[in-house]
Design a protein around this motif. Structure first.
Motif, PDB file in Angstrom:
ATOM      1  N   THR A 159       0.822  -1.212   0.000  1.00  0.00           N
ATOM      2  CA  THR A 159       0.000   0.000   0.000  1.00  0.00           C
ATOM      3  C   THR A 159       0.857   1.264   0.000  1.00  0.00           C
ATOM      4  O   THR A 159       0.658   2.185   0.776  1.00  0.00           O
ATOM      5  N   THR A 160       1.845   1.270  -0.907  1.00  0.00           N
ATOM      6  CA  THR A 160       2.706   2.436  -1.138  1.00  0.00           C
ATOM      7  C   THR A 160       3.385   2.916   0.138  1.00  0.00           C
ATOM      8  O   THR A 160       3.480   4.107   0.405  1.00  0.00           O
ATOM      9  N   GLY A 161       3.841   1.972   0.937  1.00  0.00           N
ATOM     10  CA  GLY A 161       4.550   2.313   2.162  1.00  0.00           C
ATOM     11  C   GLY A 161       3.694   2.291   3.402  1.00  0.00           C
ATOM     12  O   GLY A 161       4.192   2.516   4.506  1.00  0.00           O
ATOM     13  N   GLY A 162       2.401   2.007   3.252  1.00  0.00           N
ATOM     14  CA  GLY A 162       1.502   2.036   4.399  1.00  0.00           C
ATOM     15  C   GLY A 162       1.729   0.909   5.388  1.00  0.00           C
ATOM     16  O   GLY A 162       1.587   1.095   6.594  1.00  0.00           O
ATOM     17  N   VAL A 163       2.081  -0.289   4.884  1.00  0.00           N
ATOM     18  CA  VAL A 163       2.278  -1.441   5.763  1.00  0.00           C
ATOM     19  C   VAL A 163       3.520  -2.207   5.307  1.00  0.00           C
ATOM     20  O   VAL A 163       3.674  -2.485   4.114  1.00  0.00           O
ATOM     21  N   THR A 164       4.383  -2.543   6.257  1.00  0.00           N
ATOM     22  CA  THR A 164       5.582  -3.326   5.981  1.00  0.00           C
ATOM     23  C   THR A 164       5.467  -4.677   6.669  1.00  0.00           C
ATOM     24  O   THR A 164       5.150  -4.746   7.863  1.00  0.00           O
ATOM     25  N   TYR A 165       5.714  -5.751   5.909  1.00  0.00           N
ATOM     26  CA  TYR A 165       5.609  -7.120   6.421  1.00  0.00           C
ATOM     27  C   TYR A 165       6.969  -7.802   6.332  1.00  0.00           C
ATOM     28  O   TYR A 165       7.731  -7.578   5.383  1.00  0.00           O
ATOM     29  N   ASP A 166       7.251  -8.665   7.299  1.00  0.00           N
ATOM     30  CA  ASP A 166       8.446  -9.490   7.177  1.00  0.00           C
ATOM     31  C   ASP A 166       8.128 -10.709   6.320  1.00  0.00           C
ATOM     32  O   ASP A 166       7.000 -10.868   5.821  1.00  0.00           O
ATOM     33  N   GLY A 167       9.101 -11.583   6.142  1.00  0.00           N
ATOM     34  CA  GLY A 167       8.913 -12.722   5.257  1.00  0.00           C
ATOM     35  C   GLY A 167       7.869 -13.710   5.720  1.00  0.00           C
ATOM     36  O   GLY A 167       7.353 -14.497   4.917  1.00  0.00           O
ATOM     37  N   ALA A 168       7.531 -13.680   7.009  1.00  0.00           N
ATOM     38  CA  ALA A 168       6.501 -14.574   7.543  1.00  0.00           C
ATOM     39  C   ALA A 168       5.117 -13.935   7.527  1.00  0.00           C
ATOM     40  O   ALA A 168       4.147 -14.546   7.985  1.00  0.00           O
ATOM     41  N   GLY A 169       5.018 -12.704   7.021  1.00  0.00           N
ATOM     42  CA  GLY A 169       3.732 -12.031   6.951  1.00  0.00           C
ATOM     43  C   GLY A 169       3.376 -11.235   8.188  1.00  0.00           C
ATOM     44  O   GLY A 169       2.259 -10.708   8.284  1.00  0.00           O
ATOM     45  N   ARG A 170       4.306 -11.118   9.129  1.00  0.00           N
ATOM     46  CA  ARG A 170       4.041 -10.315  10.327  1.00  0.00           C
ATOM     47  C   ARG A 170       4.191  -8.828  10.007  1.00  0.00           C
ATOM     48  O   ARG A 170       5.087  -8.440   9.260  1.00  0.00           O
ATOM     49  N   VAL A 171       3.323  -8.018  10.590  1.00  0.00           N
ATOM     50  CA  VAL A 171       3.381  -6.573  10.373  1.00  0.00           C
ATOM     51  C   VAL A 171       4.531  -5.984  11.178  1.00  0.00           C
ATOM     52  O   VAL A 171       4.578  -6.106  12.406  1.00  0.00           O
ATOM     53  N   LEU A 172       5.471  -5.352  10.484  1.00  0.00           N
ATOM     54  CA  LEU A 172       6.582  -4.676  11.144  1.00  0.00           C
ATOM     55  C   LEU A 172       6.259  -3.211  11.413  1.00  0.00           C
ATOM     56  O   LEU A 172       6.703  -2.638  12.406  1.00  0.00           O
ATOM     57  N   ARG A 173       5.480  -2.611  10.513  1.00  0.00           N
ATOM     58  CA  ARG A 173       5.119  -1.204  10.673  1.00  0.00           C
ATOM     59  C   ARG A 173       3.850  -0.930   9.891  1.00  0.00           C
ATOM     60  O   ARG A 173       3.693  -1.399   8.769  1.00  0.00           O
ATOM     61  N   ARG A 174       2.940  -0.208  10.494  1.00  0.00           N
ATOM     62  CA  ARG A 174       1.724   0.225   9.802  1.00  0.00           C
ATOM     63  C   ARG A 174       1.564   1.719  10.019  1.00  0.00           C
ATOM     64  O   ARG A 174       1.581   2.199  11.155  1.00  0.00           O
ATOM     65  N   LEU A 175       1.437   2.460   8.925  1.00  0.00           N
ATOM     66  CA  LEU A 175       1.277   3.911   8.977  1.00  0.00           C
ATOM     67  C   LEU A 175      -0.004   4.280   8.237  1.00  0.00           C
ATOM     68  O   LEU A 175       0.020   4.709   7.083  1.00  0.00           O
TER      69      LEU A 175
END
Length: 213
Positions: A98-114
């Motif tokens: 989402t254009t930088g809105g959510v970052t996931y690690d390789g396991a699909g865990r949310v690292l950052r949500r803005l």
């Protein structure tokens, strides 16, 4: 909350020439030692105009990973719509969605949500509805459209809800506006919100075709 947005210049023209250029750039990346990380868009980068992922590009990305180069997908798509492309390459690709809105690690865990603050999103969507401006809203794994999006070449499956401004219950991950007239309206009426949100105007403010909020 402000969000950092980045766009890869030149990706679209390369794809329009008949296919993606990932393998051309990174086919030998594993042997030259110049790269530590590769961030790849999906549409018009990994996927060409035919919306297909070429075996040549898959092989190039895998060679990067085998050489110890970190590979990340960076896309305007939601995770759910990016997963088929990611899984065709590897089961554990990190993704910036989402254009930088959510970052996931390789396991699909949310690292950052803005996300876009809920009150700001409701206000923007309400103003757009009154002006007849259409929008796409990504909220988690659900994509909403406030009008029929069938004229959008990059349309993804979603729910059409003209009154989303009244029903949106949680901060969305991004809002997308497309079409020159609609984008110019947003630039005129919403630029003052920069600071609460950030407007990424593509390809430029002089020729606006898509805006990501």
């Amino acid at each position: 909350m402000s969000r950092a947005r980045r766009a890869a210049a030149g990706a679209r023209p390369a794809a329009q020439r008949g296919g993606s250029t990932v393998s051309n750039h990174f086919g030998t990346a594993g042997s030259n030692g110049r790269f530590r990380l590769v961030a790849l868009d999906i549409d018009d980068t990994l996927l060409g105009p035919d919306k297909q992922l070429s075996p040549r590009d898959v092989a190039a990305v895998r060679r990067c990973r085998e050489a110890g180069i970190e590979v990340i997908l960076a896309t305007g798509r939601t995770r759910q719509t990016a997963l088929p492309v990611a899984r065709a390459i590897a089961d554990d690709l990190p993704m910036i969605c989402t254009t930088g809105g959510v970052t996931y690690d390789g396991a699909g865990r949310v690292l950052r949500r803005l996300p876009v603050p809920l009150a700001v999103a409701q206000f923007i969507l309400g103003e757009m509805r009154a002006a007849g401006v259409r929008a796409r809203v990504d909220a988690g794994d659900v994509i909403y459209y406030t009008k029929d999006p069938s004229d959008n070449a990059y349309v993804l499956p979603g729910v059409v809800d003209p009154d989303l401004a009244d029903r949106l219950a949680a901060p969305p991950d991004q809002i997308i506006i497309w079409g020159e007239a609609e984008c110019r309206w947003v630039i005129r009426h919403c630029s003052y919100l920069d600071g609460a949100v950030q407007l990424l105007v593509l390809p430029s403010y002089d020729d606006p075709q898509v805006i990501h909020i």
